[in-house]
Structures are given as structure tokens and as C-alpha cells.
Design a protein around this motif. Sequence first.
Motif, PDB file in Angstrom:
ATOM      1  N   ASP A 121       0.829  -1.206   0.000  1.00 30.45           N
ATOM      2  CA  ASP A 121       0.000   0.000   0.000  1.00 30.45           C
ATOM      3  C   ASP A 121       0.863   1.256   0.000  1.00 30.45           C
ATOM      4  O   ASP A 121       0.531   2.251  -0.651  1.00 30.45           O
ATOM      5  N   GLY A 126      -1.708   3.546  -1.641  1.00 30.96           N
ATOM      6  CA  GLY A 126      -3.046   3.052  -1.338  1.00 30.96           C
ATOM      7  C   GLY A 126      -3.950   2.904  -2.545  1.00 30.96           C
ATOM      8  O   GLY A 126      -5.105   2.492  -2.417  1.00 30.96           O
ATOM      9  N   HIS A 129      -6.141  -0.438  -4.246  1.00 31.07           N
ATOM     10  CA  HIS A 129      -7.518  -0.814  -3.912  1.00 31.07           C
ATOM     11  C   HIS A 129      -8.535   0.001  -4.706  1.00 31.07           C
ATOM     12  O   HIS A 129      -9.720  -0.330  -4.714  1.00 31.07           O
TER      13      HIS A 129
END
Length: 677
Positions: A121, A126, A129
Amino acid sequence: MRRVHALLIVALFFLIGLKNTQSEYLSHYIRPDLLTENAACRSESEVLLKGIANLELWALKIVDSSSKIQSGILSGNIKDFGNFDECIDTKKNSIRGKYCLAHIHVDASEPNVPIKNEIIDYVSYGRRHTEITHNRTQNNVLLPDILPSLALFQSAFCVPASCQPKDVENMVNVSLKEIGNSVGLKIYSEVFEENCYTETNEPWSTGQKVFLIVFVCLITIAAVASIFEQQIIAQTKITNDKSLLNSFLEKGILPFVISKNWNKLTRDVSKNSMRSMDGIRAFSICLVVICHCGLSNMVLPFMNNKTILDWADQIVYLPIYLSGWSVDSFLLLGGALRTYNMLKEHSEKKFNFFNDFLQRYFRFTLPLLATIAFYATVFEKIGSGPTWYKSVVIHKEACQRNWFWNALYVNNIVNSEDLCIVQTWYLGADMQLYLVAPLIIHLLWRWPTIGKQIFAFVFFLSMLIPAAIVYLTGAAPLYAASYTDEQIIDYLKWLHYFTPNRITPYMVGIALGFVLWKLKSGDSEKMPKKAEYAGWILSLAALLASLYTAFKFVNPSFKYDLVETMIFAGLHKALFTIYLAWIIYACESGRSENLNKFLAWKPFAFISKLSFSIFLTHYIVLSYMEGTLRHQRYFDFIQNTHVFAGNFTFSVLLAIVFFLLVEAPSRSWVGSWFVKK
């Protein structure tokens, strides 16, 4: 703090583990034993392995041109293009190199070990996602693909040309699985046909030959016209016979005379023209190019990718993130000029709706079709590179499929997910608003009171439309990497391209055009000083309010709130364009002479006259530079300023050629076809 230190230590060992497996990885990604269905690929791969074992140069080049595990992964260096030219130039008898850019996916193999997920991440900020990374092909994203690509790992592999993408994927995945198992990660690849290249000598198609012939003819006609113009003028002076000049020069060749067309760019405009608009238009086209350079930054490989998102935390870079607002300034100018010219024609009893529309249609469409023809034919022939298909060839295919939607100016509504020349959505929106604007403008002329009431209603409704779209779709309010790809797709399709969402700036333009017509016709009351001061204060407040709220929405830490997003989507276009409208009004009414002189500066006038050609052609420069890029770049302000300056300079030079050979002649022809009585 201790957790951060622990994270970095684990990350360090993680990278060391990958580095130690590198040599083994390089010697094992060629796996002939896996190629059970492709005998040619298996045979050539076996020859390649023997060549590597014997240190044969051609075989070493194939391995050398493939990606290695790069340093700087924790800084976002997740794309490596290998050596494109070394791969496709490699030949040995019947064996040729084939370059494939693979999509690499990395996940933690043990979900109950969160530290590994945190590292991944951290590398992708991040966005793994929220970003479309799996099966990211032309069939699963908007075309062209201008979505952020900050979480997609990419590596290049050179293999024998007989190997198919699925063969490459199967071989690479075995090696990636071994590497992943050694460090507790699940690593696998996807390889698509559109990302594989070999050296080809495909013959020129009929369409490409026709385009090249037409282009050569244009240059020849321009050269001949420029040479014979002076001779014909001299002969006319001697014989005093103007028939030759009028028939042959004026209607036939004169539109192609380079000196005449160049004078159109450089000569001073009439003192009665609204010259402040030149400066606004020049700044706006610069911002359009900056905006599209920024879109390229979201997909290009940078060795410090994370810095791109770090910029969003700094308000000094906000104008770069909001450069896409420049289209609203164009719509403002379009609405103002449409209103001013129509009211002027009404007062002179010269207004002809169909004549105006046809003249505008052909004036825009002839240069547009010339640009589309270039995209659909010869553009793919002028370069190559690791992302050439995504950057260039995909435009060709889209234009071959959808050029007629562009010609009908409905491309921003029909098949907007498959655009031919991405920026031309604006031409569709502008033309549609140009057609319906007379309904309100005529009311303002014929029945001012009723017209103003209907104007106020439509203006209020236009601010509700984007708010309603956000409510129904959950779209992002603007383009920023802080949103999911799905939200950005909804933003582009329903907020950015969709004409009803562009009504607000056009309505502000209509109001501005009405006020300017009153001013120029001497039918306006003198504004009191207090009202003038209030105008400056309120317009600056509108600008600051739109910028301050926008900064919140581009910040990576922003948490999506539906109500806040609806309010912002509904108001920011009105606030921004009201500020610009006041600037133009202040200049044209003599309330800001210094600002008016600045905006009327000759270089701005030059860029303003060239703006349509820059608009049509600048993406050619950007697509070429993106498609031919061979390596990672370093992202910082100076580097990006240098890149923008180069892109803009080349765009201006290309636009000058386009203006002289295409836009100026087509305008002359159209002007002669639709002479107003």
C-alpha cells in the motif's frame, strides 16, 4: 515512529530478497518446457537458452533488454520498460526479438501478515484498492486510457517473436511465483497482445498513401500560390485588369498564400474588437496543454511516482491540478461572443440562424476532419515505443470507428467512452450550446424582462444538474488520484464530457455578452464607484472560494462526502467563470486599463489566433512523446516545467504549419461561401 522504522526495515529486507533472486530470475524466465502448444516458440526458446549458455551476443541482448528488478520501488519506481530498441532489433537467422510489456500484480500471500500489505500500500499510495489494474486493456477502460496508473507494476520481457502473449505470461508467471514464494508474496503477470511489439515493415495502406498525397499537394499548392501571387499582382498593376486577380487569385489560390495567412496571425486586430479576450484565450489554451501534460504524468513511468501525489498536498501546485477548468473559460468566451454577435446582428437586421450555423460548422469541421484523417492514417507510422499502441494506435482505431460522431458534434454524448481525439469532446459541447443559445438570446432581445427571468431559471437549473449527477452516480467532482477509477470514469463521462453539465459557464458568457453589447451600443448606465469596488471584491471572493474548496477535493487525504461534493460540483463553475467575466467586463469598460493592455499584448493575440490549431494538434505532440518514451523520468517542478515548455513550443510550431496549410485556407473558403448580405 517505531512502526515506521519497522516497516522500512522489513521493506529493506523485502527488496534485498528480490535483488538476491535477480540473477536466477533472469536465467529462468525463458521456459521452453512450458510451451506445450506452441512448437515454434518452444524451439526458438531452446535455441535462445543454448545461445545464452554459449554467451552468444544476440542471445545476451535478448536477456539484457528485459527488465531487471529496479531500485527505488518504495519511492514509486514500479514501471520498468527495459530496452525496447535492443529487443526488437535483435536477430539471429529466423529468430527475432519480441518486446512485451507485462502488467505485474503483487499481493501478500499471507493475509494475516499485515506488514506486507502495508508495504505494498505504501508503494502504491493506497491506490491498488481503487485503481483498475487487473485486465486493464482497451476493452475495460475509457478510450483513450487517461486514468491514473500509479499502482500498476510493469516490466518488459524480450522473447522470440514466435511466442504469443499467453506463452510469455505462462513462462514469466512461473519465475514470478518462485520469487514471490521466496519473500512471502503472491506475484503474477498479465501479458496482452496490444502490449507486444516486433519489428515490422507493413506496407502503407491506401488511406495512408492518400493522406500523404493530399499533404504533399497542400504544400505544393501553398508554394505555387506564394510564388505566383506577386507575379499576378504585378501583372494586374501593369494591365489594370483585375479579373485575373479576382477569379484566379482571390477565389482559387489566394487562401493558400503563406504570406497572407501569416499576416492573419501577426497583424493587429481592429481597435473595436474585445482584445482582453485574446489574453484570456491565450492563457486558457496554455492551461489546456498543461492539463493534458498532467494527464500524461498520471500514466508515465516516474522513478519517484509518489511525489506526484505529494504535490496535491501543496496549494502552490493547485493551478496545475485545476488546469482542466480552462475549458470553462472557453465556454464563457463562446457564450459571450455568440450573444454579442447575435444581438449586434439583430440590431442591424442581419441575423440568419442557418447561415451562422453552416458557416461555423464548416469553419470548424474542415480542420477537424483533417486532424482526424492524420490520426486515422499516418500517425501510427511515425514512431514506436513501449506504449505506442496505448498512446497512438488506439487513437487511430477510435477515429476509424467513430469519426462521424465527431463530424456530427455529438461525440461527447454518443460513444463518449471511445473518443476519437480526446479533447474534441469540447467541440461537441460547444456546438450544441451554440445551437440552443439563440432561444435565450432572442428573448433577451425581444422581451428583456421575460428573457432575464428565463435566463435566471436556466442558470439556477444548470447548477442543479451537476449536483444531481453526483447524487445519482457518486462521481468525483474533478479529476484527481484521490478518487477511485470508477468515480473518475463517472466524472469524465457525466460531468466533464456531458453537455448539460457545461451550461453554467456558457450562461455566464451569455450574461457577459448581453452586458458588453449594452456597453458597446451606448445603452448602459454608468456604474457607480461603489458598485465597481463591490464587483472587484465579489469576483475575487468567488475566485478564492472556488480555489479554496477545490484544494480540499484534490487533497489525497480527502474523505468523500456526498453532500459536500454535490455543493462543490454545482457551484464551482459559476464562481470561477463569474470572476473571469468580471475581468473581461472591467477591461472592456475601461475600469482596468493596465490589465487590458496586458491581456491585449501582441504575443497573447498571436497565441489566441492560433488557439484552435493548437487545440486540435497539441495532443499529437503529447501522444508522440508519451508513446516513444523509453525509460523512467524524474518528477519535480523544474523537470516538468522544462517538459511543458518543450511540448508547448512543439505544439505551437505544429499549429503554425496546420494554420497556414489547413485552418486559414478553410476559413477563407467558408467566408467566401457564406458572405452576409
